[in-house]
Design an enzyme around this catalytic site. Structure first.
Site, PDB file in Angstrom:
ATOM      1  N   MET A   8       0.863  -1.182   0.000  1.00 25.61           N
ATOM      2  CA  MET A   8       0.000   0.000   0.000  1.00 25.61           C
ATOM      3  C   MET A   8       0.894   1.225   0.000  1.00 25.61           C
ATOM      4  O   MET A   8       1.558   1.530   0.998  1.00 25.61           O
ATOM      5  CB  MET A   8      -0.931  -0.009   1.215  1.00 25.61           C
ATOM      6  CG  MET A   8      -1.936  -1.163   1.178  1.00 25.61           C
ATOM      7  SD  MET A   8      -3.018  -1.171   2.622  1.00 25.61           S
ATOM      8  CE  MET A   8      -3.988   0.309   2.338  1.00 25.61           C
ATOM      9  N   GLU A   9       0.926   1.886  -1.131  1.00 19.99           N
ATOM     10  CA  GLU A   9       1.825   3.026  -1.343  1.00 19.99           C
ATOM     11  C   GLU A   9       1.606   4.101  -0.285  1.00 19.99           C
ATOM     12  O   GLU A   9       0.497   4.564  -0.042  1.00 19.99           O
ATOM     13  CB  GLU A   9       1.575   3.599  -2.749  1.00 19.99           C
ATOM     14  CG  GLU A   9       2.378   4.830  -3.088  1.00 19.99           C
ATOM     15  CD  GLU A   9       3.872   4.579  -3.183  1.00 19.99           C
ATOM     16  OE1 GLU A   9       4.616   5.559  -3.224  1.00 19.99           O
ATOM     17  OE2 GLU A   9       4.296   3.404  -3.196  1.00 19.99           O
ATOM     18  N   GLN A  68       8.442  -5.274  -4.938  1.00 20.94           N
ATOM     19  CA  GLN A  68       7.529  -5.081  -6.073  1.00 20.94           C
ATOM     20  C   GLN A  68       8.075  -4.004  -7.006  1.00 20.94           C
ATOM     21  O   GLN A  68       8.538  -2.955  -6.552  1.00 20.94           O
ATOM     22  CB  GLN A  68       6.134  -4.674  -5.593  1.00 20.94           C
ATOM     23  CG  GLN A  68       5.130  -4.590  -6.752  1.00 20.94           C
ATOM     24  CD  GLN A  68       3.755  -4.130  -6.316  1.00 20.94           C
ATOM     25  OE1 GLN A  68       3.572  -2.946  -6.033  1.00 20.94           O
ATOM     26  NE2 GLN A  68       2.795  -5.037  -6.262  1.00 20.94           N
ATOM     27  N   CYS A  98      -2.035  -0.860  -9.634  1.00 18.13           N
ATOM     28  CA  CYS A  98      -2.103   0.463  -9.005  1.00 18.13           C
ATOM     29  C   CYS A  98      -3.079   1.368  -9.747  1.00 18.13           C
ATOM     30  O   CYS A  98      -2.933   1.589 -10.957  1.00 18.13           O
ATOM     31  CB  CYS A  98      -0.729   1.110  -8.968  1.00 18.13           C
ATOM     32  SG  CYS A  98      -0.757   2.753  -8.221  1.00 18.13           S
ATOM     33  N   ASN A 199      -7.824 -11.022  -3.277  1.00 18.60           N
ATOM     34  CA  ASN A 199      -7.621  -9.747  -2.595  1.00 18.60           C
ATOM     35  C   ASN A 199      -8.827  -8.844  -2.839  1.00 18.60           C
ATOM     36  O   ASN A 199      -9.421  -8.869  -3.900  1.00 18.60           O
ATOM     37  CB  ASN A 199      -6.324  -9.099  -3.145  1.00 18.60           C
ATOM     38  CG  ASN A 199      -6.088  -7.686  -2.670  1.00 18.60           C
ATOM     39  OD1 ASN A 199      -5.851  -6.792  -3.459  1.00 18.60           O
ATOM     40  ND2 ASN A 199      -6.140  -7.458  -1.375  1.00 18.60           N
ATOM     41  N   GLY A 200      -9.163  -8.049  -1.818  1.00 21.71           N
ATOM     42  CA  GLY A 200     -10.220  -7.056  -1.969  1.00 21.71           C
ATOM     43  C   GLY A 200     -11.378  -7.241  -1.012  1.00 21.71           C
ATOM     44  O   GLY A 200     -12.008  -8.292  -0.981  1.00 21.71           O
ATOM     45  N   GLU A 201     -11.620  -6.220  -0.175  1.00 22.45           N
ATOM     46  CA  GLU A 201     -12.818  -6.136   0.676  1.00 22.45           C
ATOM     47  C   GLU A 201     -12.874  -7.241   1.738  1.00 22.45           C
ATOM     48  O   GLU A 201     -13.948  -7.742   2.079  1.00 22.45           O
ATOM     49  CB  GLU A 201     -14.073  -6.169  -0.211  1.00 22.45           C
ATOM     50  CG  GLU A 201     -15.241  -5.332   0.276  1.00 22.45           C
ATOM     51  CD  GLU A 201     -14.945  -3.842   0.442  1.00 22.45           C
ATOM     52  OE1 GLU A 201     -15.624  -3.208   1.274  1.00 22.45           O
ATOM     53  OE2 GLU A 201     -14.057  -3.303  -0.246  1.00 22.45           O
ATOM     54  N   GLY A 223      -5.072  -5.876   2.736  1.00 23.82           N
ATOM     55  CA  GLY A 223      -4.548  -4.520   2.668  1.00 23.82           C
ATOM     56  C   GLY A 223      -5.199  -3.645   3.717  1.00 23.82           C
ATOM     57  O   GLY A 223      -4.826  -3.655   4.895  1.00 23.82           O
ATOM     58  N   ARG A 224      -6.236  -2.902   3.312  1.00 20.66           N
ATOM     59  CA  ARG A 224      -6.886  -1.966   4.230  1.00 20.66           C
ATOM     60  C   ARG A 224      -7.463  -2.674   5.458  1.00 20.66           C
ATOM     61  O   ARG A 224      -7.457  -2.121   6.554  1.00 20.66           O
ATOM     62  CB  ARG A 224      -7.984  -1.200   3.482  1.00 20.66           C
ATOM     63  CG  ARG A 224      -7.433  -0.297   2.375  1.00 20.66           C
ATOM     64  CD  ARG A 224      -8.545   0.330   1.546  1.00 20.66           C
ATOM     65  NE  ARG A 224      -9.431  -0.676   0.985  1.00 20.66           N
ATOM     66  CZ  ARG A 224     -10.744  -0.527   0.807  1.00 20.66           C
ATOM     67  NH1 ARG A 224     -11.329   0.620   1.130  1.00 20.66           N
ATOM     68  NH2 ARG A 224     -11.470  -1.502   0.296  1.00 20.66           N
TER      69      ARG A 224
END
Length: 324
Positions: A8-9, A68, A98, A199-201, A223-224
């Protein structure tokens, strides 16, 4: 089941990787991207983004950290991939997911999902250059504006020799709006014989269970969700092992925040501490009502000392209440 900490940038730096992998549950971390344009980058660029390269390519808790790369020139990505593994990265990940406008404008990240042939050429060049014992992995979204090229892109990535694929189950246009379309991952899995990480949610162990059921995957990337609930990876593992889990109690989260504060202020990013801690709170308040209340105090403060005093005061208040 493997659980991977997402890149996560501007959020998941080496300090955050250290904190989250100490809690447990993670099997691999992917760094923020190293931007490759038209040159072989000096060693210091890699070690700045991935200081773990100086410690055998693992976090202090022993979790491997994979570098990465992001770019669009196959030859330069290949040369930099070789440098990354020479410096100690246990493999290389390629960023085709991204969504940032600035990155996409310069033909990096998710915009390459419009160019199936470019995906193929990049992965093939990197796979041919990097010694075979090192994985070459890729991260994609379902597409840029739509899913018309999803399966073509997946096939190209497989045929170019990728070791594994991570799919954020939304398009670039979807951004981070729910839902994530996990059943699309199952379609990809049916199309190519590669391990596909979902990945996601994923915010809770229950989300993880549903994601695995709908995607057919065995592995997850967080991630989040891992920022909103710092013990999430550990909780998911516990949930699948024995059917029970307990979210990290708020006092423990506060202790973690104070520990992180010591790291950040003492480290090279002390100047950004105020922004970093507020950014973390923007995620924490999604899972902890206490974070929402505390954030109202923190958001007006700028000085590190004031922020730390507020965090410490909140923890002391909880301690006083428990003693009475």
């Amino acid at each position: 089941m493997r659980i991977v900490l997402a890149p996560m940038e501007g959020v998941v730096d080496h300090l955050m990787r250290d904190m989250l992998t100490r809690i447990g549950g993670f099997d691999l971390c992917i760094t923020e991207f190293v931007r490759v344009v038209d040159q072989l980058l000096p060693n210091r660029v890699f070690t700045r983004i991935c200081p773990e390269l100086k410690q055998g390519g693992v976090t202090p808790a022993g979790v491997p950290v994979r570098v990465q790369l992001l770019g669009q020139e196959p030859e330069w990505l290949a040369e930099n991939a070789v440098r990354a593994v020479q410096l100690g990265s246990p493999g290389v990940d390629l960023n085709f997911g991204c969504p940032a406008k600035a990155v996409n404008k310069s033909r990096g990240g998710a915009v390459l999902l419009k160019e199936t042939e470019t995906l193929y050429q990049i992965i093939k060049a990197v796979r041919d250059a990097v010694p075979s014992q090192f994985p070459v992995t890729a991260k994609i979204r379902l597409g840029f504006d739509d899913t018309s090229l999803t399966l073509d892109n997946a096939r190209a990535i497989y045929e170019a020799g990728a070791s594994e694929l991570t799919v954020h189950a939304r398009t670039k246009s979807d951004g981070y709006r729910p839902p994530a379309y996990w059943p699309w991952i199952e379609k990809i899995r049916q199309t190519i014989p590669l391990n596909v990480v979902a990945n996601g949610e994923i915010w809770t162990p229950e989300d993880a269970a549903l994601c695995l059921e709908q995607s057919g995957s065995t592995d997850l990337m967080l991630g989040r969700g891992a920022l909103a609930s710092p013990g999430l990876a550990r909780d998911i593992k516990q949930h699948f092992a024995n059917g029970t889990h307990q979210k990290m109690p708020w006092p423990q989260v506060l202790e973690l925040l104070l520990q992180y504060s010591d790291y950040e202020i003492a480290g090279d990013k002390g100047l950004y501490y105020s922004n970093r801690i507020k950014q973390w709170f923007s995620y924490l308040k999604l899972q902890y009502v206490e974070a929402e209340v505390l954030f109202q105090q923190l958001r007006l403060q700028q000085k590190a000392a004031d922020l730390v005093a507020t965090l410490r005061g909140a923890l002391d208040h909880i301690s006083d209440l428990s003693e009475h």
